[in-house]
Motif scaffolding. Structure first.
Motif, PDB file in Angstrom:
ATOM      1  N   LYS A 169       9.652   3.389  12.581  1.00  0.00           N
ATOM      2  CA  LYS A 169       9.070   4.018  13.761  1.00  0.00           C
ATOM      3  C   LYS A 169       7.688   4.574  13.446  1.00  0.00           C
ATOM      4  N   ALA A 170       7.537   5.159  12.271  1.00  0.00           N
ATOM      5  CA  ALA A 170       6.236   5.696  11.874  1.00  0.00           C
ATOM      6  C   ALA A 170       5.214   4.571  11.720  1.00  0.00           C
ATOM      7  N   PHE A 171       5.672   3.437  11.230  1.00  0.00           N
ATOM      8  CA  PHE A 171       4.762   2.296  11.068  1.00  0.00           C
ATOM      9  C   PHE A 171       4.250   1.816  12.423  1.00  0.00           C
ATOM     10  N   PHE A 172       5.146   1.668  13.387  1.00  0.00           N
ATOM     11  CA  PHE A 172       4.759   1.119  14.688  1.00  0.00           C
ATOM     12  C   PHE A 172       3.987   2.131  15.544  1.00  0.00           C
ATOM     13  N   LEU A 173       4.346   3.412  15.466  1.00  0.00           N
ATOM     14  CA  LEU A 173       3.745   4.408  16.351  1.00  0.00           C
ATOM     15  C   LEU A 173       2.555   5.142  15.742  1.00  0.00           C
ATOM     16  N   VAL A 174       2.471   5.169  14.417  1.00  0.00           N
ATOM     17  CA  VAL A 174       1.401   5.931  13.772  1.00  0.00           C
ATOM     18  C   VAL A 174       0.432   5.015  13.017  1.00  0.00           C
ATOM     19  N   VAL A 175       0.969   4.167  12.154  1.00  0.00           N
ATOM     20  CA  VAL A 175       0.111   3.348  11.293  1.00  0.00           C
ATOM     21  C   VAL A 175      -0.551   2.218  12.073  1.00  0.00           C
ATOM     22  N   LEU A 176       0.233   1.503  12.860  1.00  0.00           N
ATOM     23  CA  LEU A 176      -0.292   0.332  13.567  1.00  0.00           C
ATOM     24  C   LEU A 176      -1.474   0.654  14.483  1.00  0.00           C
ATOM     25  N   PRO A 177      -1.438   1.745  15.275  1.00  0.00           N
ATOM     26  CA  PRO A 177      -2.615   2.063  16.093  1.00  0.00           C
ATOM     27  C   PRO A 177      -3.867   2.353  15.269  1.00  0.00           C
ATOM     28  N   ASN A 178      -3.688   2.843  14.049  1.00  0.00           N
ATOM     29  CA  ASN A 178      -4.841   3.170  13.205  1.00  0.00           C
ATOM     30  C   ASN A 178      -5.465   1.949  12.546  1.00  0.00           C
ATOM     31  N   ILE A 179      -4.745   0.855  12.480  1.00  0.00           N
ATOM     32  CA  ILE A 179      -5.286  -0.359  11.862  1.00  0.00           C
ATOM     33  C   ILE A 179      -5.508  -1.457  12.908  1.00  0.00           C
ATOM     34  N   LYS A 180      -5.483  -1.078  14.176  1.00  0.00           N
ATOM     35  CA  LYS A 180      -5.585  -2.072  15.245  1.00  0.00           C
ATOM     36  C   LYS A 180      -6.893  -2.849  15.165  1.00  0.00           C
ATOM     37  N   LYS A 181      -7.997  -2.165  14.884  1.00  0.00           N
ATOM     38  CA  LYS A 181      -9.288  -2.847  14.827  1.00  0.00           C
ATOM     39  C   LYS A 181      -9.313  -3.892  13.720  1.00  0.00           C
ATOM     40  N   GLY A 182      -8.814  -3.517  12.548  1.00  0.00           N
ATOM     41  CA  GLY A 182      -8.777  -4.467  11.442  1.00  0.00           C
ATOM     42  C   GLY A 182      -7.878  -5.649  11.738  1.00  0.00           C
ATOM     43  N   LEU A 183      -6.745  -5.389  12.391  1.00  0.00           N
ATOM     44  CA  LEU A 183      -5.818  -6.459  12.748  1.00  0.00           C
ATOM     45  C   LEU A 183      -6.456  -7.414  13.748  1.00  0.00           C
ATOM     46  N   MET A 184      -7.102  -6.872  14.779  1.00  0.00           N
ATOM     47  CA  MET A 184      -7.738  -7.718  15.782  1.00  0.00           C
ATOM     48  C   MET A 184      -8.885  -8.523  15.175  1.00  0.00           C
ATOM     49  N   PHE A 191       0.808  -1.217   0.000  1.00  0.00           N
ATOM     50  CA  PHE A 191       0.000   0.000   0.000  1.00  0.00           C
ATOM     51  C   PHE A 191       0.842   1.268   0.000  1.00  0.00           C
ATOM     52  N   TYR A 192       2.048   1.207   0.541  1.00  0.00           N
ATOM     53  CA  TYR A 192       2.856   2.423   0.626  1.00  0.00           C
ATOM     54  C   TYR A 192       3.786   2.592  -0.574  1.00  0.00           C
ATOM     55  N   TYR A 193       4.398   1.488  -0.999  1.00  0.00           N
ATOM     56  CA  TYR A 193       5.380   1.583  -2.078  1.00  0.00           C
ATOM     57  C   TYR A 193       4.837   1.138  -3.434  1.00  0.00           C
ATOM     58  N   PHE A 194       3.990   0.122  -3.455  1.00  0.00           N
ATOM     59  CA  PHE A 194       3.502  -0.426  -4.726  1.00  0.00           C
ATOM     60  C   PHE A 194       1.986  -0.588  -4.692  1.00  0.00           C
ATOM     61  N   PRO A 195       1.228   0.505  -4.626  1.00  0.00           N
ATOM     62  CA  PRO A 195      -0.236   0.404  -4.502  1.00  0.00           C
ATOM     63  C   PRO A 195      -0.909  -0.287  -5.689  1.00  0.00           C
ATOM     64  N   LYS A 196      -0.265  -0.270  -6.842  1.00  0.00           N
ATOM     65  CA  LYS A 196      -0.864  -0.918  -8.014  1.00  0.00           C
ATOM     66  C   LYS A 196      -0.866  -2.440  -7.899  1.00  0.00           C
ATOM     67  N   LEU A 197      -0.065  -2.969  -6.977  1.00  0.00           N
ATOM     68  CA  LEU A 197      -0.011  -4.426  -6.807  1.00  0.00           C
ATOM     69  C   LEU A 197      -1.174  -4.964  -5.975  1.00  0.00           C
ATOM     70  N   LEU A 234       8.115  14.137   8.496  1.00  0.00           N
ATOM     71  CA  LEU A 234       8.410  15.549   8.730  1.00  0.00           C
ATOM     72  C   LEU A 234       8.745  15.821  10.195  1.00  0.00           C
ATOM     73  N   LEU A 235       8.168  14.998  11.071  1.00  0.00           N
ATOM     74  CA  LEU A 235       8.437  15.149  12.497  1.00  0.00           C
ATOM     75  C   LEU A 235       9.691  14.399  12.937  1.00  0.00           C
ATOM     76  N   GLY A 236      10.391  13.794  11.999  1.00  0.00           N
ATOM     77  CA  GLY A 236      11.669  13.155  12.290  1.00  0.00           C
ATOM     78  C   GLY A 236      11.627  11.664  12.528  1.00  0.00           C
ATOM     79  N   ALA A 237      10.476  11.050  12.324  1.00  0.00           N
ATOM     80  CA  ALA A 237      10.365   9.609  12.556  1.00  0.00           C
ATOM     81  C   ALA A 237      10.853   8.841  11.332  1.00  0.00           C
ATOM     82  N   SER A 238      11.516   7.729  11.576  1.00  0.00           N
ATOM     83  CA  SER A 238      11.918   6.851  10.486  1.00  0.00           C
ATOM     84  C   SER A 238      10.705   6.046  10.021  1.00  0.00           C
ATOM     85  N   THR A 239      10.842   5.374   8.870  1.00  0.00           N
ATOM     86  CA  THR A 239       9.724   4.598   8.346  1.00  0.00           C
ATOM     87  C   THR A 239       9.287   3.491   9.305  1.00  0.00           C
TER      88      THR A 239
END
Length: 260
Positions: free
Chosen positions: A177-192, A89-95, A170-175
């Motif tokens: 770190k951004a995945f674990f701290l930003v993306v993962l909490p937003n998809i928690k319901k779908g994951l569970m 979804f982030y690098y190859f959305p056409k796949l 932009l806030l200085g997070a690496s990819t």
């Protein structure tokens, strides 16, 4: 007119619920009955069958093996599928369209055919997998793949992934770190949801377990199959225990999702 239509809809819903509850309640009543033969209602009620079931070491071991296989397969699925979906979804959305096609492949081949194929492949292999839990973990991973991918992919589609990642960068997070701290909490319901859906399906799987391992690594469904002719009351107690466990897991999933 509105009240009449609402009443009709409620009547239809309650009728469907009642029809679905009839076999469950009948099984529960049979598992609690002392004897139920030619009479409409049981002649007496007892918890003897549940006590016998829960005090049987063979059942407890079979249940534990099933949990071990399911949890191992789900952990493997999460570690492999979650990063893969993020990359798509982030690098190859056409796949994504290609992935939607590929994840259906496990359903395109009947379990019996897949099991026989794996028996032929691994029977003469130097790595002894037939009859071991390892082959079940790998097989259950392929079964869980469609459920997990589709549920998690829907969660990724519901969030603006690229904007979230750009803001985190932009806030200085690496990819990572951004995945674990930003993306993962937003998809928690779908994951569970994907985990509990897959878990309830895997716990009841029988074909692969019976053909690939059988009684050499007896799981819950194999145990149920082996004792099906011993006592209907005992088997009913086993089925209801399985049902209550799945119901409790689903309820906990709903509670966790509501608090997320």
């Amino acid at each position: 007119m509105g009240n009449t239509s609402l009443a009709v809809h409620k009547a239809i819903v309650f009728t469907i619920i009642g029809v679905l509850l009839i076999p469950i309640l009948a099984t529960l009543a049979y598992s609690l009955s002392t004897h139920w033969g030619a009479t409409i209602l049981p002649e007496g009620f007892t918890f003897e069958w549940f006590h016998k079931l829960l005090s049987t070491p063979r059942f407890l071991w079979a249940f534990g093996r099933s949990l071990l296989i399911c949890f191992s397969a789900l952990i493997l699925s999460t570690l492999l599928i979650l990063p893969a979906i993020f990359v798509v979804f982030y690098y190859f959305p056409k796949l994504d369209k290609l992935m939607n096609l590929l994840i259906l492949l496990p359903f395109s081949v009947p379990p019996v055919v897949s099991s026989v194929g794996m028996l032929q492949i691994y029977a003469d292999s130097d790595i002894s997998l037939i009859g071991t839990p390892w082959i079940l973990i790998g097989t259950y991973f392929t079964i869980a793949l469609p459920f997990m991918y589709r549920a998690i992919a829907n969660s990724f589609s519901a969030i603006n992934l690229r904007d979230l990642m750009d803001a985190a960068h932009l806030l200085g997070a690496s990819t990572p770190k951004a995945f674990f701290l930003v993306v993962l909490p937003n998809i928690k319901k779908g994951l569970m949801a994907s985990l509990f859906l897959s878990f309830s399906f895997l716990l009841g799987e029988f074909v692969f377990a019976n053909i690939l391992v059988g009684t050499r690594f007896e799981t819950l469904q194999i145990y149920l199959y082996s004792v099906r002719q011993e006592s209907g009351h005992y088997t009913s107690a086993l089925v209801m225990t399985y049902f209550f466990f799945i119901f409790l897991s689903t309820w906990l999933a709903g509670r966790i999702g509501a608090k997320s």
